[in-house]
Design a protein around this motif. Structure first.
Motif, PDB file in Angstrom:
ATOM      1  N   GLY A  39       0.734  -1.208   0.449  1.00 44.16           N
ATOM      2  CA  GLY A  39      -0.217  -0.050  -0.041  1.00 44.16           C
ATOM      3  C   GLY A  39       1.219   1.531   0.071  1.00 44.16           C
ATOM      4  O   GLY A  39       0.426   1.964  -0.836  1.00 44.16           O
ATOM      5  N   ASP A  40       1.996   1.600   0.604  1.00 43.39           N
ATOM      6  CA  ASP A  40       2.998   2.655   0.690  1.00 43.39           C
ATOM      7  C   ASP A  40       3.673   2.605  -0.913  1.00 43.39           C
ATOM      8  O   ASP A  40       3.792   4.398  -0.844  1.00 43.39           O
ATOM      9  CB  ASP A  40       3.774   2.535   2.046  1.00 43.39           C
ATOM     10  CG  ASP A  40       3.502   2.159   3.482  1.00 43.39           C
ATOM     11  OD1 ASP A  40       2.630   3.143   3.537  1.00 43.39           O
ATOM     12  OD2 ASP A  40       3.994   1.903   4.242  1.00 43.39           O
ATOM     13  N   GLN A  41       3.612   1.783  -1.250  1.00 45.35           N
ATOM     14  CA  GLN A  41       4.276   2.195  -2.739  1.00 45.35           C
ATOM     15  C   GLN A  41       3.230   2.556  -3.802  1.00 45.35           C
ATOM     16  O   GLN A  41       3.777   3.122  -4.512  1.00 45.35           O
ATOM     17  CB  GLN A  41       5.644   0.171  -2.708  1.00 45.35           C
ATOM     18  CG  GLN A  41       5.958  -0.203  -2.611  1.00 45.35           C
ATOM     19  CD  GLN A  41       6.705  -1.745  -1.999  1.00 45.35           C
ATOM     20  OE1 GLN A  41       5.991  -2.216  -3.197  1.00 45.35           O
ATOM     21  NE2 GLN A  41       7.861  -1.865  -1.438  1.00 45.35           N
ATOM     22  N   ALA A  42       2.294   1.672  -2.973  1.00 43.80           N
ATOM     23  CA  ALA A  42       0.888   2.428  -4.334  1.00 43.80           C
ATOM     24  C   ALA A  42       0.698   3.621  -4.244  1.00 43.80           C
ATOM     25  O   ALA A  42       0.975   4.200  -4.930  1.00 43.80           O
ATOM     26  CB  ALA A  42       0.342   0.503  -4.497  1.00 43.80           C
ATOM     27  N   ARG A  43       0.686   4.423  -2.694  1.00 49.91           N
ATOM     28  CA  ARG A  43       0.870   5.464  -2.792  1.00 49.91           C
ATOM     29  C   ARG A  43       1.828   6.765  -2.985  1.00 49.91           C
ATOM     30  O   ARG A  43       1.654   7.847  -4.259  1.00 49.91           O
ATOM     31  CB  ARG A  43       0.206   5.501  -1.372  1.00 49.91           C
ATOM     32  CG  ARG A  43      -0.490   5.065  -1.255  1.00 49.91           C
ATOM     33  CD  ARG A  43      -0.593   5.802   0.801  1.00 49.91           C
ATOM     34  NE  ARG A  43       0.001   4.980   1.355  1.00 49.91           N
ATOM     35  CZ  ARG A  43      -0.835   3.866   2.701  1.00 49.91           C
ATOM     36  NH1 ARG A  43      -1.871   3.401   1.485  1.00 49.91           N
ATOM     37  NH2 ARG A  43       0.146   3.263   3.329  1.00 49.91           N
ATOM     38  N   GLU A  44       3.159   6.248  -3.346  1.00 49.16           N
ATOM     39  CA  GLU A  44       3.690   6.264  -3.465  1.00 49.16           C
ATOM     40  C   GLU A  44       4.181   6.861  -5.562  1.00 49.16           C
ATOM     41  O   GLU A  44       4.760   7.866  -5.629  1.00 49.16           O
ATOM     42  CB  GLU A  44       5.170   5.903  -3.151  1.00 49.16           C
ATOM     43  CG  GLU A  44       6.268   5.845  -1.803  1.00 49.16           C
ATOM     44  CD  GLU A  44       7.440   4.704  -1.303  1.00 49.16           C
ATOM     45  OE1 GLU A  44       8.209   4.277  -3.027  1.00 49.16           O
ATOM     46  OE2 GLU A  44       7.632   4.648  -0.111  1.00 49.16           O
ATOM     47  N   ARG A  45       3.580   5.069  -5.950  1.00 49.95           N
ATOM     48  CA  ARG A  45       3.503   5.642  -7.694  1.00 49.95           C
ATOM     49  C   ARG A  45       2.591   6.608  -7.926  1.00 49.95           C
ATOM     50  O   ARG A  45       2.327   7.409  -8.858  1.00 49.95           O
ATOM     51  CB  ARG A  45       3.583   4.384  -7.852  1.00 49.95           C
ATOM     52  CG  ARG A  45       4.719   3.385  -7.746  1.00 49.95           C
ATOM     53  CD  ARG A  45       4.785   2.123  -8.873  1.00 49.95           C
ATOM     54  NE  ARG A  45       3.000   1.097  -8.133  1.00 49.95           N
ATOM     55  CZ  ARG A  45       3.273   0.039  -6.818  1.00 49.95           C
ATOM     56  NH1 ARG A  45       4.202   0.087  -6.834  1.00 49.95           N
ATOM     57  NH2 ARG A  45       2.043  -0.542  -6.316  1.00 49.95           N
ATOM     58  N   VAL A  46       1.363   6.381  -6.874  1.00 45.97           N
ATOM     59  CA  VAL A  46       0.451   7.496  -7.688  1.00 45.97           C
ATOM     60  C   VAL A  46       0.714   8.548  -6.944  1.00 45.97           C
ATOM     61  O   VAL A  46       0.506   9.486  -7.762  1.00 45.97           O
ATOM     62  CB  VAL A  46      -1.081   7.152  -6.506  1.00 45.97           C
ATOM     63  CG1 VAL A  46      -1.411   8.461  -6.488  1.00 45.97           C
ATOM     64  CG2 VAL A  46      -1.425   5.982  -6.958  1.00 45.97           C
ATOM     65  N   ALA A  47       1.418   9.032  -6.402  1.00 49.82           N
ATOM     66  CA  ALA A  47       2.191  10.044  -6.319  1.00 49.82           C
ATOM     67  C   ALA A  47       3.355  10.719  -7.157  1.00 49.82           C
ATOM     68  O   ALA A  47       2.842  12.400  -7.707  1.00 49.82           O
ATOM     69  CB  ALA A  47       2.996  10.500  -4.695  1.00 49.82           C
ATOM     70  N   ALA A  48       3.883   9.801  -7.572  1.00 49.29           N
ATOM     71  CA  ALA A  48       4.773  10.036  -8.773  1.00 49.29           C
ATOM     72  C   ALA A  48       3.683  10.584  -9.692  1.00 49.29           C
ATOM     73  O   ALA A  48       4.151  11.599 -10.464  1.00 49.29           O
ATOM     74  CB  ALA A  48       6.249   9.523  -8.751  1.00 49.29           C
ATOM     75  N   LEU A  49       3.163   9.915 -10.005  1.00 49.68           N
ATOM     76  CA  LEU A  49       2.029  10.312 -11.715  1.00 49.68           C
ATOM     77  C   LEU A  49       1.659  11.051 -11.208  1.00 49.68           C
ATOM     78  O   LEU A  49       1.283  11.979 -12.118  1.00 49.68           O
ATOM     79  CB  LEU A  49       1.331   8.607 -11.302  1.00 49.68           C
ATOM     80  CG  LEU A  49       1.995   7.497 -12.010  1.00 49.68           C
ATOM     81  CD1 LEU A  49       0.776   6.593 -11.709  1.00 49.68           C
ATOM     82  CD2 LEU A  49       2.570   7.787 -12.992  1.00 49.68           C
TER      83      LEU A  49
END
Length: 216
Positions: A39-49
């Protein structure tokens, strides 16, 4: 007379403090480092996108503004000229293309390829660019056979233009690596035209009839 001295009250605390320290050290050794969850990794990817999307939107807005500035600054006469300039939208193999015996002296057949370029109003248009032609035979038995491949540069394309009472177009003659008697009733022809300047590619494919005796 000396009175017996009592031991220091701090000394009995030393073993207790030592025991507490040992327990704390053991607990710290047993602590595990928490790894980032999916979940943390997904949130980081969403923020980067989201950051990337925001940057692209800003760049797009800047480009639109630049285009508007250039359009306003352009001479109205130039805009009219651009709208009136014919543009190639289609380059088809004409149904009048055929296989005949023009190269009968070599014992091989010849593809007479006719092309009809058209603009956005369906009118004939002269073209500038390179043309690649492939001729493939699909016999009743066996796999496809490459009969010919040819590449015409812009000058050769220009020289292939023909005009007359029956209409205008481009005519190319391509010898085939096959005797007339060995051909099926039709062959497949593929054309790929690359327009000079724009680099746009126009591809067409059509069967061409073999109009000679002895075709199988």
């Amino acid at each position: 007379m000396k009175h017996p001295t009592n031991p220091s009250p701090i000394r009995p605390l030393a073993p207790a403090i030592g025991l507490v320290m040992i327990v704390l050290l053991q607990a710290s050794c047993q602590m595990k480092v928490m790894k980032p969850t999916s979940g943390d990794q997904a949130r980081e990817r969403v923020a980067a996108l989201q950051d990337r999307t925001a940057k692209l939107e800003d760049e797009n807005a800047g480009l639109k503004a630049r285009i508007e500035e250039l359009t306003k600054a352009q001479d109205p006469a130039l805009r009219t000229t651009g709208a009136a300039t014919p543009r190639l939208i289609d380059l088809q193999i004409s149904s009048s293309s055929t296989i005949d015996e023009r190269s009968s002296d070599s014992g091989r057949a010849t593809l007479v390829l006719r092309l009809a370029p058209r603009d956005d109003r369906g009118r004939f248009l002269q073209i500038v660019g390179t043309l690649e032609v492939r001729v493939v035979s699909v016999p009743n038995q066996g796999g496809p056979v490459l009969l010919a491949t040819d590449l015409f540069d812009p000058l050769a394309v220009r020289e292939a233009w023909r005009g007359g009472i029956m209409g205008s177009g481009y005519v190319f003659e391509i010898p085939l690596e096959e005797a007339p008697a060995g051909l099926p009733s039709t062959v497949d022809v593929v054309t790929i035209f690359t327009q000079a300047g724009s680099g746009r590619m126009f591809r067409d494919e059509a069967p061409v009839k073999v109009s000679m005796e002895g075709a199988t």
